[in-house]
Motif scaffolding. Structure first.
Motif, PDB file in Angstrom:
ATOM      1  N   SER A  58       0.816  -1.219   0.000  1.00  0.00           N
ATOM      2  CA  SER A  58       0.000   0.000   0.000  1.00  0.00           C
ATOM      3  C   SER A  58       0.845   1.263   0.000  1.00  0.00           C
ATOM      4  O   SER A  58       0.367   2.342  -0.334  1.00  0.00           O
ATOM      5  N   SER A  59       2.137   1.140   0.357  1.00  0.00           N
ATOM      6  CA  SER A  59       3.017   2.307   0.403  1.00  0.00           C
ATOM      7  C   SER A  59       4.471   1.863   0.310  1.00  0.00           C
ATOM      8  O   SER A  59       4.791   0.683   0.497  1.00  0.00           O
ATOM      9  N   ASN A  60       5.340   2.820   0.042  1.00  0.00           N
ATOM     10  CA  ASN A  60       6.774   2.527   0.035  1.00  0.00           C
ATOM     11  C   ASN A  60       7.250   2.051   1.404  1.00  0.00           C
ATOM     12  O   ASN A  60       8.096   1.163   1.506  1.00  0.00           O
ATOM     13  N   VAL A  61       6.699   2.667   2.442  1.00  0.00           N
ATOM     14  CA  VAL A  61       7.076   2.306   3.809  1.00  0.00           C
ATOM     15  C   VAL A  61       6.716   0.855   4.097  1.00  0.00           C
ATOM     16  O   VAL A  61       7.513   0.092   4.660  1.00  0.00           O
ATOM     17  N   GLU A  62       5.526   0.448   3.696  1.00  0.00           N
ATOM     18  CA  GLU A  62       5.090  -0.923   3.953  1.00  0.00           C
ATOM     19  C   GLU A  62       5.945  -1.917   3.174  1.00  0.00           C
ATOM     20  O   GLU A  62       6.296  -2.985   3.680  1.00  0.00           O
ATOM     21  N   ALA A  63       6.292  -1.567   1.932  1.00  0.00           N
ATOM     22  CA  ALA A  63       7.151  -2.448   1.134  1.00  0.00           C
ATOM     23  C   ALA A  63       8.525  -2.590   1.782  1.00  0.00           C
ATOM     24  O   ALA A  63       9.057  -3.695   1.918  1.00  0.00           O
ATOM     25  N   ALA A  64       9.108  -1.474   2.191  1.00  0.00           N
ATOM     26  CA  ALA A  64      10.433  -1.500   2.815  1.00  0.00           C
ATOM     27  C   ALA A  64      10.412  -2.241   4.146  1.00  0.00           C
ATOM     28  O   ALA A  64      11.373  -2.927   4.492  1.00  0.00           O
ATOM     29  N   ARG A  65       9.321  -2.107   4.878  1.00  0.00           N
ATOM     30  CA  ARG A  65       9.207  -2.780   6.178  1.00  0.00           C
ATOM     31  C   ARG A  65       9.278  -4.296   6.009  1.00  0.00           C
ATOM     32  O   ARG A  65       9.904  -5.003   6.808  1.00  0.00           O
ATOM     33  N   GLN A  66       8.677  -4.814   4.957  1.00  0.00           N
ATOM     34  CA  GLN A  66       8.611  -6.262   4.750  1.00  0.00           C
ATOM     35  C   GLN A  66       9.862  -6.837   4.071  1.00  0.00           C
ATOM     36  O   GLN A  66      10.045  -8.051   4.063  1.00  0.00           O
ATOM     37  N   ALA A  67      10.702  -5.968   3.506  1.00  0.00           N
ATOM     38  CA  ALA A  67      11.775  -6.430   2.632  1.00  0.00           C
ATOM     39  C   ALA A  67      13.110  -6.625   3.343  1.00  0.00           C
ATOM     40  O   ALA A  67      13.409  -5.968   4.338  1.00  0.00           O
ATOM     41  N   ASP A  68      13.907  -7.536   2.779  1.00  0.00           N
ATOM     42  CA  ASP A  68      15.305  -7.691   3.173  1.00  0.00           C
ATOM     43  C   ASP A  68      16.207  -6.830   2.289  1.00  0.00           C
ATOM     44  O   ASP A  68      17.258  -6.366   2.724  1.00  0.00           O
ATOM     45  N   VAL A  70      15.931  -3.569  -0.533  1.00  0.00           N
ATOM     46  CA  VAL A  70      15.079  -2.516  -1.088  1.00  0.00           C
ATOM     47  C   VAL A  70      15.780  -1.924  -2.306  1.00  0.00           C
ATOM     48  O   VAL A  70      16.871  -1.361  -2.192  1.00  0.00           O
ATOM     49  N   MET A  71      15.169  -2.074  -3.475  1.00  0.00           N
ATOM     50  CA  MET A  71      15.701  -1.485  -4.703  1.00  0.00           C
ATOM     51  C   MET A  71      14.988  -0.173  -4.983  1.00  0.00           C
ATOM     52  O   MET A  71      13.755  -0.146  -5.126  1.00  0.00           O
ATOM     53  N   GLU A  85      11.365   8.937   3.397  1.00  0.00           N
ATOM     54  CA  GLU A  85      10.081   8.308   3.694  1.00  0.00           C
ATOM     55  C   GLU A  85      10.251   6.937   4.330  1.00  0.00           C
ATOM     56  O   GLU A  85       9.550   6.593   5.285  1.00  0.00           O
ATOM     57  N   ILE A  86      11.189   6.135   3.822  1.00  0.00           N
ATOM     58  CA  ILE A  86      11.322   4.754   4.306  1.00  0.00           C
ATOM     59  C   ILE A  86      12.334   4.608   5.444  1.00  0.00           C
ATOM     60  O   ILE A  86      12.442   3.535   6.042  1.00  0.00           O
ATOM     61  N   ALA A  87      13.088   5.678   5.731  1.00  0.00           N
ATOM     62  CA  ALA A  87      14.196   5.575   6.694  1.00  0.00           C
ATOM     63  C   ALA A  87      13.758   5.017   8.045  1.00  0.00           C
ATOM     64  O   ALA A  87      14.517   4.286   8.705  1.00  0.00           O
ATOM     65  N   GLY A  88      12.541   5.316   8.454  1.00  0.00           N
ATOM     66  CA  GLY A  88      12.069   4.880   9.760  1.00  0.00           C
ATOM     67  C   GLY A  88      11.904   3.381   9.912  1.00  0.00           C
ATOM     68  O   GLY A  88      11.880   2.873  11.037  1.00  0.00           O
ATOM     69  N   VAL A  89      11.805   2.663   8.791  1.00  0.00           N
ATOM     70  CA  VAL A  89      11.636   1.205   8.874  1.00  0.00           C
ATOM     71  C   VAL A  89      12.870   0.461   8.361  1.00  0.00           C
ATOM     72  O   VAL A  89      12.885  -0.765   8.309  1.00  0.00           O
ATOM     73  N   VAL A  90      13.898   1.211   7.975  1.00  0.00           N
ATOM     74  CA  VAL A  90      15.141   0.588   7.505  1.00  0.00           C
ATOM     75  C   VAL A  90      16.038   0.311   8.700  1.00  0.00           C
ATOM     76  O   VAL A  90      16.160   1.115   9.618  1.00  0.00           O
ATOM     77  N   THR A  91      16.682  -0.858   8.671  1.00  0.00           N
ATOM     78  CA  THR A  91      17.651  -1.235   9.707  1.00  0.00           C
ATOM     79  C   THR A  91      18.947  -1.653   9.023  1.00  0.00           C
ATOM     80  O   THR A  91      18.960  -1.911   7.807  1.00  0.00           O
ATOM     81  N   LEU A 111      20.921   9.696   5.119  1.00  0.00           N
ATOM     82  CA  LEU A 111      19.490   9.755   5.408  1.00  0.00           C
ATOM     83  C   LEU A 111      18.983   8.507   6.133  1.00  0.00           C
ATOM     84  O   LEU A 111      17.836   8.485   6.581  1.00  0.00           O
ATOM     85  N   LEU A 112      19.834   7.495   6.233  1.00  0.00           N
ATOM     86  CA  LEU A 112      19.423   6.212   6.788  1.00  0.00           C
ATOM     87  C   LEU A 112      20.055   5.982   8.161  1.00  0.00           C
ATOM     88  O   LEU A 112      21.005   6.669   8.539  1.00  0.00           O
ATOM     89  N   PRO A 113      19.550   5.002   8.913  1.00  0.00           N
ATOM     90  CA  PRO A 113      20.172   4.671  10.197  1.00  0.00           C
ATOM     91  C   PRO A 113      21.651   4.321  10.029  1.00  0.00           C
ATOM     92  O   PRO A 113      22.056   3.817   8.980  1.00  0.00           O
ATOM     93  N   PRO A 114      22.467   4.582  11.044  1.00  0.00           N
ATOM     94  CA  PRO A 114      23.901   4.294  10.960  1.00  0.00           C
ATOM     95  C   PRO A 114      24.175   2.842  10.574  1.00  0.00           C
ATOM     96  O   PRO A 114      23.472   1.931  10.988  1.00  0.00           O
ATOM     97  N   ARG A 115      25.211   2.670   9.738  1.00  0.00           N
ATOM     98  CA  ARG A 115      25.719   1.357   9.324  1.00  0.00           C
ATOM     99  C   ARG A 115      24.773   0.595   8.385  1.00  0.00           C
ATOM    100  O   ARG A 115      24.921  -0.609   8.190  1.00  0.00           O
ATOM    101  N   THR A 116      23.839   1.309   7.768  1.00  0.00           N
ATOM    102  CA  THR A 116      22.975   0.650   6.780  1.00  0.00           C
ATOM    103  C   THR A 116      23.768   0.400   5.495  1.00  0.00           C
ATOM    104  O   THR A 116      24.365   1.325   4.941  1.00  0.00           O
ATOM    105  N   PRO A 117      23.793  -0.831   4.991  1.00  0.00           N
ATOM    106  CA  PRO A 117      24.531  -1.114   3.746  1.00  0.00           C
ATOM    107  C   PRO A 117      23.804  -0.558   2.523  1.00  0.00           C
ATOM    108  O   PRO A 117      22.601  -0.775   2.353  1.00  0.00           O
ATOM    109  N   VAL A 118      24.545   0.177   1.720  1.00  0.00           N
ATOM    110  CA  VAL A 118      23.991   0.789   0.508  1.00  0.00           C
ATOM    111  C   VAL A 118      24.871   0.423  -0.679  1.00  0.00           C
ATOM    112  O   VAL A 118      26.102   0.464  -0.590  1.00  0.00           O
TER     113      VAL A 118
END
Length: 270
Positions: A58-68, A70-71, A85-91, A111-118
């Motif tokens: 239903s949203s980018n946030v919901e997709a990112a929350r469920q994913a291992d 994120v493209m 928008e998705i940073a809050g659910v990224v780990t 823009l993402l939490p520390p140590r997030t692989p990009v």
């Protein structure tokens, strides 16, 4: 990081996002249920769900929350807003892959939490027919395992190589913009055939198939293009007559300068 047990969110289902969906499934890298797609144009997602059996969110946030994984397959001017928008659910357990041209890894990492692989990648539109050429670069926290996952994704719809990030603008100039150079050459060869009396469809087919065959010769023989050129160029023949004209017109230097101009523009946009 094998893709077999991973859920992949594809945010943006334009040409590249949809090519990724189709390529991953055609290569059997993942099952349809492992892909979650979102797009601001809901009809695009619905069409892919209907065609491929993938999931939607239903949203980018919901997709990112469920994913291992994120493209981010959105335009560069949208990348900041989407990442915020998705940073809050990224780990740091999730891998973020961006194909936004000219957007540095550091800008996304900030823009993402520390140590997030990009991982930042530059594919090309030939991915639409499964013949893409992509290059990707790791961010500070992306490991070999993350790079292997990106490699598996991009090789599902073409070929891929890993480079240092500072080389990605050169990649953009060669393979990102390169299809347009090839189309121009095919069009010009076709025009030459029409001028000589060939029907347009036959001239275009022969030009395109010849470019395809020449590319396969380079890739599959491993020979230098100059060696392959010499194999076609008989003494006092038609090919050398044509090559003299091309050299006189500066075709070789024009292509070199075109790549340089594209790199300069990519640097300006970064």
């Amino acid at each position: 990081m094998s893709l077999k047990d991973k859920t992949i969110a594809i945010i943006g289902t334009g040409a590249m996002g949809s090519a990724a969906c189709r390529g991953l499934l055609k290569a059997k890298a993942v099952e349809a249920g492992q892909i979650i797609a979102t797009d601001i144009h809901r009809e695009k997602v619905d069409a892919l769900v209907q065609e491929l059996g993938i999931r939607s969110a239903s949203s980018n946030v919901e997709a990112a929350r469920q994913a291992d994984i994120v493209m981010l397959c959105v335009k560069p001017y949208l990348i900041h807003d989407v990442v915020e928008e998705i940073a809050g659910v990224v780990t740091p357990q999730k891998l973020i892959i961006s194909i936004a041209a000219g957007v540095p890894i550091s800008r996304i990492e900030d823009l993402l939490p520390p140590r997030t692989p990009v991982i930042r990648a530059m594919p090309n539109t030939c991915a639409i027919v499964g013949a893409g050429a992509a290059a990707y670069a790791r961010g500070r926290y992306a490991t070999e395992e993350h790079a292997a996952a990106a490699h598996e994704i991009f090789t599902s719809f073409g070929e891929a190589v890993e480079v240092e990030e500072h080389l990605l603008n050169a990649v953009t100039a060669i393979s990102g913009s390169g299809p347009a150079y090839a189309y121009l050459m095919i069009e010009a060869l076709s025009d030459g055939g029409v001028r000589a009396g060939l029907p347009r469809d036959i001239a275009t087919f022969l030009a395109a198939q010849t470019m395809l065959g020449a590319a396969k010769m380079v890739l599959e023989t491993g020979m230098h293009p100059a060696q392959l050129k010499d194999m076609v160029t008989t003494p006092a023949g038609t090919t050398i007559a044509a090559l003299v004209v091309m050299e006189r017109a500066g075709v070789r230097s024009a292509l070199i300068e075109a790549v340089a101009a594209a790199i300069e523009r990519a640097n300006e946009l970064s």
